[in-house]
Structure formats: structure tokens, C-alpha cells
Design a protein around this motif. Sequence first.
Motif, PDB file in Angstrom:
ATOM      1  N   TYR A  17       0.827  -1.206   0.000  1.00 50.21           N
ATOM      2  CA  TYR A  17       0.000   0.000   0.000  1.00 50.21           C
ATOM      3  C   TYR A  17       0.867   1.264   0.000  1.00 50.21           C
ATOM      4  O   TYR A  17       0.564   2.240  -0.678  1.00 50.21           O
ATOM      5  N   MET A  18       1.946   1.224   0.756  1.00 48.84           N
ATOM      6  CA  MET A  18       2.821   2.388   0.876  1.00 48.84           C
ATOM      7  C   MET A  18       3.720   2.597  -0.342  1.00 48.84           C
ATOM      8  O   MET A  18       4.030   3.724  -0.692  1.00 48.84           O
ATOM      9  N   HIS A  19       4.161   1.502  -0.979  1.00 55.14           N
ATOM     10  CA  HIS A  19       5.229   1.626  -1.969  1.00 55.14           C
ATOM     11  C   HIS A  19       4.816   1.454  -3.425  1.00 55.14           C
ATOM     12  O   HIS A  19       5.590   1.804  -4.318  1.00 55.14           O
ATOM     13  N   LEU A  20       3.637   0.894  -3.685  1.00 53.68           N
ATOM     14  CA  LEU A  20       3.221   0.751  -5.082  1.00 53.68           C
ATOM     15  C   LEU A  20       2.410   1.979  -5.496  1.00 53.68           C
ATOM     16  O   LEU A  20       1.493   2.395  -4.785  1.00 53.68           O
ATOM     17  N   PRO A  21       2.743   2.562  -6.640  1.00 50.77           N
ATOM     18  CA  PRO A  21       2.037   3.774  -7.061  1.00 50.77           C
ATOM     19  C   PRO A  21       0.585   3.493  -7.433  1.00 50.77           C
ATOM     20  O   PRO A  21       0.265   2.454  -8.008  1.00 50.77           O
ATOM     21  N   HIS A  22      -0.261   4.445  -7.072  1.00 52.09           N
ATOM     22  CA  HIS A  22      -1.679   4.460  -7.440  1.00 52.09           C
ATOM     23  C   HIS A  22      -2.471   3.292  -6.861  1.00 52.09           C
ATOM     24  O   HIS A  22      -3.500   2.902  -7.403  1.00 52.09           O
ATOM     25  N   VAL A  23      -2.000   2.722  -5.767  1.00 56.45           N
ATOM     26  CA  VAL A  23      -2.732   1.641  -5.110  1.00 56.45           C
ATOM     27  C   VAL A  23      -3.642   2.259  -4.045  1.00 56.45           C
ATOM     28  O   VAL A  23      -3.189   3.043  -3.215  1.00 56.45           O
ATOM     29  N   ASN A  24      -4.926   1.912  -4.090  1.00 54.04           N
ATOM     30  CA  ASN A  24      -5.861   2.429  -3.100  1.00 54.04           C
ATOM     31  C   ASN A  24      -6.404   1.332  -2.175  1.00 54.04           C
ATOM     32  O   ASN A  24      -7.189   1.613  -1.283  1.00 54.04           O
ATOM     33  N   TRP A  25      -5.972   0.074  -2.387  1.00 57.38           N
ATOM     34  CA  TRP A  25      -6.333  -1.027  -1.485  1.00 57.38           C
ATOM     35  C   TRP A  25      -5.364  -2.170  -1.721  1.00 57.38           C
ATOM     36  O   TRP A  25      -5.070  -2.525  -2.862  1.00 57.38           O
ATOM     37  N   ALA A  26      -4.867  -2.748  -0.654  1.00 58.20           N
ATOM     38  CA  ALA A  26      -3.968  -3.909  -0.755  1.00 58.20           C
ATOM     39  C   ALA A  26      -4.218  -4.800   0.442  1.00 58.20           C
ATOM     40  O   ALA A  26      -4.169  -4.345   1.586  1.00 58.20           O
ATOM     41  N   GLY A  27      -4.517  -6.067   0.162  1.00 59.02           N
ATOM     42  CA  GLY A  27      -4.758  -6.946   1.282  1.00 59.02           C
ATOM     43  C   GLY A  27      -5.077  -8.370   0.893  1.00 59.02           C
ATOM     44  O   GLY A  27      -4.982  -8.753  -0.277  1.00 59.02           O
ATOM     45  N   PHE A  28      -5.473  -9.114   1.885  1.00 58.64           N
ATOM     46  CA  PHE A  28      -5.688 -10.551   1.738  1.00 58.64           C
ATOM     47  C   PHE A  28      -7.124 -10.933   2.065  1.00 58.64           C
ATOM     48  O   PHE A  28      -7.766 -10.319   2.925  1.00 58.64           O
ATOM     49  N   TYR A  29      -7.576 -11.942   1.365  1.00 62.59           N
ATOM     50  CA  TYR A  29      -8.788 -12.663   1.734  1.00 62.59           C
ATOM     51  C   TYR A  29      -8.359 -14.099   1.975  1.00 62.59           C
ATOM     52  O   TYR A  29      -7.574 -14.663   1.214  1.00 62.59           O
TER      53      TYR A  29
END
Length: 156
Positions: free
Chosen positions: A36-48
Motif C-alpha cells: 500500500y505504501m510503496h506501489l504507485p496508485h494503489v488504493n487497497w492492498a490486502g488478503f482474503y
Amino acid sequence: MEKEERYKELIQQAAALFSEEDDLIARMANLSALLYMHLPHVNWAGFYRNIHDKLILGPFQGKPACNPILFGKGVCGTCAITKKVQCVQNVHEFPGHIACDADSKSEIVLPIIEKDTLLGVLDIDSDRYGNFDETDIIYLTQLLDIIFHHNTCENK
């Protein structure tokens, strides 16, 4: 910074961060934060996580998320049922897309598989169309190997 360089740094950070951490949930939480912090233009990052053949929300960064997601529904559910990476350039054109965040325009979802069993998926959304490509697939797969299979970049 170019995409490959950014991912190489992320792999080094992840390998160092996870070298002493055995708790899978903690590893997932920290990887979500790194992405979330380091990839550009990411507005959600996570796991299911796959719990009783449903995708149940795990550690993530971003706005509140849809939960649960049924296998076969949306991009994450499609990834779960096919056990194949879904790299969607325009989520609005994806049949059955689940719109948790109206700002999301592209998405990449990778299955997490161990011995033919789906453990869950890594889901990353972007506020830009076409934000993900083959480079993301390659390096995100390596990052998943680090946290789920305790591989380091030296083991690759």
C-alpha cells in the motif's frame, strides 16, 4: 523509480522484515502495508482467506472492504475458483465486478496455493486504469513465496 527497481526493494524489505517473524497474520499485515505504501496508485492492498469455501477478509490497507466474497463472484472470487491470477485493466468491464470502492479502476488478484489447496488471495486495487501488468505478477508472486513459503530472495 522504475517498477522493477521498486519491487526489488520491496522483496529485500520483505525478506528482512519476515526473517524473524513466524506468524502468518503478522506477515500478511506487514506485506499489505508495504504494498500500500510503496506501489504507485494503489488504493487497497490486502488478503482474503479461504475459510469454508468463502473468501473472508484478512489483513489489509485501505477503505473498508466487502466481506465475505463467494467463490466465482467478482475478481477475487474468480481468482479463487480458477486458482489463476486475475489482472484486470478496467474493473468496470469485468462481469460481476464487486465495487467495494468506487475509486478502483484496475485490480490484480493472485491465488495463494499450497499443495493444490487455495489458502486465499492477495488483492490489490488501483485508482488508475491499466495499473498492473506481467511485471506485477512476477514480483508479487515472489513476495507471496517469501511470506507463505519462507523463501528469501537468496532462495530464488
